[in-house]
Motif scaffolding. Sequence first.
Motif, PDB file in Angstrom:
ATOM      1  N   GLU A 328      45.685 -64.489 -25.581  1.00 60.10           N
ATOM      2  CA  GLU A 328      45.748 -64.356 -27.032  1.00 60.10           C
ATOM      3  C   GLU A 328      45.960 -62.880 -27.379  1.00 60.10           C
ATOM      4  O   GLU A 328      45.617 -61.987 -26.588  1.00 60.10           O
ATOM      5  N   VAL A 329      46.516 -62.630 -28.572  1.00 49.26           N
ATOM      6  CA  VAL A 329      46.690 -61.275 -29.095  1.00 49.26           C
ATOM      7  C   VAL A 329      45.641 -61.053 -30.180  1.00 49.26           C
ATOM      8  O   VAL A 329      45.563 -61.813 -31.145  1.00 49.26           O
ATOM      9  N   VAL A 330      44.805 -60.018 -30.011  1.00 51.59           N
ATOM     10  CA  VAL A 330      43.784 -59.638 -30.993  1.00 51.59           C
ATOM     11  C   VAL A 330      44.041 -58.182 -31.362  1.00 51.59           C
ATOM     12  O   VAL A 330      43.790 -57.270 -30.566  1.00 51.59           O
ATOM     13  N   GLY A 331      44.557 -57.969 -32.578  1.00 55.52           N
ATOM     14  CA  GLY A 331      44.916 -56.611 -32.979  1.00 55.52           C
ATOM     15  C   GLY A 331      46.071 -56.092 -32.145  1.00 55.52           C
ATOM     16  O   GLY A 331      47.141 -56.690 -32.073  1.00 55.52           O
ATOM     17  N   LYS A 332      45.857 -54.988 -31.472  1.00 51.41           N
ATOM     18  CA  LYS A 332      46.884 -54.418 -30.589  1.00 51.41           C
ATOM     19  C   LYS A 332      46.590 -54.690 -29.124  1.00 51.41           C
ATOM     20  O   LYS A 332      47.213 -54.084 -28.241  1.00 51.41           O
ATOM     21  N   TYR A 333      45.673 -55.608 -28.835  1.00 53.02           N
ATOM     22  CA  TYR A 333      45.289 -55.929 -27.460  1.00 53.02           C
ATOM     23  C   TYR A 333      45.778 -57.319 -27.089  1.00 53.02           C
ATOM     24  O   TYR A 333      45.636 -58.278 -27.854  1.00 53.02           O
ATOM     25  N   PHE A 334      46.354 -57.411 -25.899  1.00 51.99           N
ATOM     26  CA  PHE A 334      46.750 -58.678 -25.295  1.00 51.99           C
ATOM     27  C   PHE A 334      45.643 -59.067 -24.320  1.00 51.99           C
ATOM     28  O   PHE A 334      45.449 -58.421 -23.288  1.00 51.99           O
TER      29      PHE A 334
END
Length: 664
Positions: A328-334
Amino acid sequence: MDSQKRKHLIIQYSLKLKELKEGKDNFEQKGQRAHQKSRFLKTESSISIIKQPQQMQIPPVDDIISKGECKLIFLQTLSDDTGFRTFNEMMRTNSSWLTQADKLVNTLSSPLQLKNRLQFNHSQALKFKNRIEQKWGMTVKEVSDSIIQKQEQKDQYKIKLVHLKINHSDIDDIVQQHEEYSSPSLSQEIITTNLKFFWFHISISNWKPPIREGCTVTYIQNLNKCIMYGGIGNDLFKNFVTLNTQTWVWKDIGTGVGDVPLEGRFGHTATLYKQQLIIYGGEKKYNNAMKMRECYGDIRLFTQSDKTWIQLKPYGDIVEGRRNHCAEVVGKYFIVYGGINSYGKILTDVAGLNLETCKWTSFQIENQFGLEGVSDATSLAMFKSEVKMENPYFSYEWVKKKGKSFLPITTEGIYIFGGRLQNGEAINDLRIIQFGFKPIKIIKVKTKGQQPLARYSHSMNYFRQTNVIIIYGGRNDSKQGNILNDIFVLQIQQFSWSQVQQIQQLKYGKCRHSSVSIDSKILIFGGYAQHVFANADIQLLELDQNKVSKMIKDNKNNKNKDVVIHSDELINNNTLKVFKTEYYNEAEDPDLKQKKIQENEFQRLCYSNFKSFMPLPQKNHSSLVNEYKNKREQTKLDILKNQVNDLSRRNSRRTTSDFKINDK
């Protein structure tokens, strides 16, 4: 004589009275003198104690504070906790007091230092008390404002009900609305327990992609297109295929350009980030030399507009390649969790790639050694809005957009359901990866209601209108019919499960299929059914209860037949018009332009536009049409009469033959 005796007696009595009075005064003076003497002795002893401090052994202040009869306790406020602590603990934790603590000595040489120290401690305690009182006042004000606002809304709602003219037929609806307003949690639970979903198929007569499993389908909202990549069927696929949800046309757009992978893959993930697909993980073809299927560990970005591949070259922690994982993508983190490596081991780590700095980080997890890893699970990033997160260990912020409210989610994080353990056993746990802690947390949520059967390789989607998570299909090898065909919903606010009634249910269940949410529908493609691959048709599941009730009424006669919408009827179909989103621009859609050109070409060649130089008929066009209809009906009647006559002749022949046989 008498007078002399009287005088003598009076003098004697007066002298005795004086003696008695003088004796009483002396006794009181003696008592006062003794009391004053005792007070004087006490003060002298206290003064002598003060004057001779070197003869006393005064304990340290911490012992006086913690072990004395009057226990002195200080109030400390920190960012993490708020509580009562002793002076010793307070001096160790608060760095602002270290300079004052260094000046003071553990063994005091005079009571004056003790007095100064206690005064300093008292002033610090007052500062902490004032800060807490300010915070308390702010919270009380916020709570009181919210209560007043709710009360005003209730009063306005009551006023509206008073002004309405209530009919007897509408009383039940108004009572139901009032119950929903007063107790939303109860009404939400009632709604989720009575849900009905409607299945229907889309039959496309044009080209369709080959059947497959383990592929990914991603919906891009502003383009109104679904992009499919990878999967395995009769081959390991590596081409991209798009589906336009306005024209319902499949299109093979090839492998793309740039850093194109040499082989296809399956069991990977495709996650959308700023109109780009992040392709990660998956399996290669079977390697006969190594006797294994090697897993990918590279990260590639694919842009659909120009069909270009970009391979990222990250640094940082080493993250193992995997398949059948969650991403999942949360903000700018994969974020990546679980999965299976090339050697068949199920992984337990949680890793994150900073998409701006391209750095891998393997996160610390609370109780990591006691937590089992899972594979073939499904995940959803459930947050109130888009998240702005600089560091997963720290707190994050929400990015609120105009015209969009926050989602009603109490527990935020990455929701993970089901999966398979190392021993091959399927589970039905609901796990949530929570950020903003160091180490990060993976909690198992205790749910209520009718919990679904343990499964893996299923699908998981979110529907905002009813605030539920939808679980469909999957596989459980401990069951005789191991491919499941049921639907369960999870009400997020109460974490309660309930099973859904399916209208026009599919004949066979599915696993390892792909699913995407489009408006009020779930699109499902591919997968594996019982002992066979699923066909290449598109299944749609309608979730909106108003549309479901309308579709049930329209299809009363088709109880045992599947509801199939053909490709010729898709453009004018009312149930599929909702696929147009607010970002869609019909004038810029190339597929729609191409289809309109084909329709215009067909209309140009059609006989309806054929021009003739023959003279026009004298009669009116409508009268000609009526004559044609009458002649057609007359011919039908003649055909029916001839058929009836033939049947009567045959019956008469049979009866005469029967009579001849009886005579013989």
